[in-house]
Design a protein around this motif. Structure first.
Motif, short mmCIF file in Angstrom:
data_model
loop_
_atom_site.label_atom_id
_atom_site.label_comp_id
_atom_site.label_asym_id
_atom_site.label_seq_id
_atom_site.Cartn_x
_atom_site.Cartn_y
_atom_site.Cartn_z
N UNK A 87 -8.96 10.80 -8.20
CA UNK A 87 -8.38 12.27 -7.94
C UNK A 87 -9.01 13.46 -7.79
N UNK A 88 -9.95 12.67 -8.73
CA UNK A 88 -11.51 14.82 -7.96
C UNK A 88 -12.38 14.38 -6.61
N UNK A 89 -12.20 12.93 -6.33
CA UNK A 89 -12.52 13.32 -4.59
C UNK A 89 -11.19 13.25 -3.33
N UNK A 90 -10.18 12.71 -3.64
CA UNK A 90 -9.14 13.35 -2.66
C UNK A 90 -9.06 14.70 -3.27
N UNK A 91 -8.79 15.57 -4.07
CA UNK A 91 -8.76 16.64 -3.81
C UNK A 91 -10.19 17.55 -2.91
N UNK A 92 -11.25 16.97 -3.17
CA UNK A 92 -12.34 17.61 -2.23
C UNK A 92 -12.04 16.73 -0.82
N UNK A 93 -11.40 16.06 -0.05
CA UNK A 93 -11.07 15.22 0.60
C UNK A 93 -9.98 15.98 2.04
N UNK A 94 -10.92 16.25 3.43
CA UNK A 94 -10.22 16.37 4.21
C UNK A 94 -8.98 14.72 4.57
N UNK A 95 -9.10 14.27 4.18
CA UNK A 95 -9.12 13.36 5.66
C UNK A 95 -7.55 12.28 4.62
N UNK A 96 -6.83 11.54 5.23
CA UNK A 96 -6.06 11.19 4.78
C UNK A 96 -6.50 9.82 3.88
N UNK A 97 -5.88 9.11 2.34
CA UNK A 97 -5.76 8.28 1.85
C UNK A 97 -5.18 7.23 2.24
N UNK A 98 -5.76 5.65 1.40
CA UNK A 98 -5.13 4.84 1.47
C UNK A 98 -5.13 3.94 -0.27
N UNK A 99 -3.99 4.00 -0.99
CA UNK A 99 -4.25 3.30 -2.14
C UNK A 99 -3.46 1.90 -1.78
N UNK A 147 0.80 -1.28 -0.02
CA UNK A 147 0.15 0.12 0.22
C UNK A 147 1.16 1.19 0.18
N UNK A 148 0.29 2.53 0.16
CA UNK A 148 0.73 3.72 -0.07
C UNK A 148 -0.04 4.72 0.82
N UNK A 149 0.75 5.09 1.48
CA UNK A 149 -0.45 5.60 2.92
C UNK A 149 -0.44 6.86 2.00
N UNK A 150 -1.93 8.01 1.60
CA UNK A 150 -1.55 9.06 0.59
C UNK A 150 -2.22 10.65 1.85
N UNK A 151 -1.28 11.20 2.05
CA UNK A 151 -1.60 12.86 2.51
C UNK A 151 -2.52 13.48 2.11
N UNK A 152 -3.25 14.31 2.06
CA UNK A 152 -3.80 15.67 1.86
C UNK A 152 -2.41 16.20 0.29
N UNK A 153 -2.88 15.90 -0.78
CA UNK A 153 -2.16 16.24 -1.66
C UNK A 153 -0.79 15.70 -2.65
#
Length: 313
Positions: A175-187, A129-135
């Motif tokens: 990518x569109x979802x991530x731009x408007x999401x304030x939390x951390x994502x997981x890939x 996995x990759x941890x995806x912080x904001x941005x």
């Protein structure tokens, strides 16, 4: 061989529980699922003579507890403060018994990234996995992992905000979802193989369930709305069934969990069993999986609710 029976009930007297709050609803993205689960739990406990009442959300519960209206809490608040350790910390401080994991197990497993880090440290199998912080650069992360991948919020459940990305052209919605999401994502690397889940009740791993959605994958619609998803229980047989149940219980305990919950597992065609995540307040709707697994051991829905509640005694 994994145990295939549940231990005897601890109590047969509904009065032993006192007055019980069934905590449901709340303000998370899983509110509607939680309300559905809560109504079912409420009716099941009432059918066995337990003095129960529905409470919607943590603030309402705290107001009730100020007047000592309840002796214990059946937590079926999915997501948010119901599963991230906030509720558990408050109830521990107030010395009010509650169902499910404590602060550590709840807070850790609400965060998929940190859960996987613990499993890796313990030598347990989980997809890369990759941890995806904001941005974060989602395209770079996907290239590093290799397609196909899943992109999902690290701290949500019920397949909320999950994107299945088979190729670079499929990445735009994530990518569109991530731009408007304030939390951390997981890939996470997509596992090619069977989707399974194992319910945990006390120190017993329930029979596994293999999930066969009619569509391409087990999304929100397949979980809570569709009636054509197949649930095969037990999902495996022989030593394979023993292995998945043993691994699930090990993963549950490694993450600091207790009481009851559910561990989601995939069986990769090449790498074998891969741990995905833990749910510390599993769904209890008509489509939910822990009740299906318990039924295979002769434990009906009302008895399951009773067994979960009696862990607070």
């Amino acid at each position: 061989m994994t145990a295939s029976v549940l231990p005897p009930l601890r109590t047969t007297h509904a009065a032993d529980f006192g007055r019980v709050a069934v905590l449901m609803g709340g303000a998370s993205a899983e509110r509607e699922v939680s309300l559905d689960s809560g109504r079912n739990v409420l009716a099941a406990l009432q059918s066995r003579g337990v003095d129960v009442a529905a409470v919607d959300g943590v603030p309402n519960l705290l107001r009730e507890l100020q007047d000592r209206q309840f002796d214990r809490v059946f937590n079926i608040l999915h997501g948010g403060d119901g599963e991230n350790g906030v509720l558990q910390g408050v109830l521990q401080a107030l010395r009010v018994p509650f169902t499910g994991s404590g602060v550590l197990g709840s807070a850790l497993t609400m965060d998929k990234v940190r859960t996987k880090q613990v499993w890796i440290a313990a030598g347990l199998p989980t997809p890369r996995f990759e941890r995806l912080p904001k941005g974060a650069d989602l395209r770079a992360a996907a290239e590093a992992l290799g397609y196909p991948v899943f992109v999902k919020p690290s701290c949500e459940g019920s397949s909320v905000g999950v994107f299945r990305v088979l190729a670079p052209a499929d990445l735009a919605p994530a990518i569109e979802f991530a731009a408007g999401y304030d939390g951390e994502l997981l890939m996470e690397q997509m596992v090619q193989g069977d989707e399974l889940t194992v319910g945990i009740l006390g120190d017993v791993a329930l029979p596994s369930i293999r999930i066969v959605p009619a569509g391409e994958w087990y999304d929100y619609h397949a979980k809570y709305i569709a009636d054509d998803t197949q649930y095969l229980c037990p999902g495996m047989s022989g030593s394979d069934e023993d292995a998945i149940r043993a691994l699930s219980l090990q993963a549950f305990l490694a993450a600091g969990c207790s009481g009851w919950g559910r561990v989601d597992v995939m069986r990769d065609n090449a790498r074998g069993l891969q741990l995905i995540e833990v749910n510390t307040a599993p769904g209890m709707t008509s489509h939910s999986l822990v009740p299906k697994a318990a039924a295979v051991l002769g434990c009906d829905y009302a008895e399951l609710c009773w067994r979960v509640l009696e862990q607070t005694l």
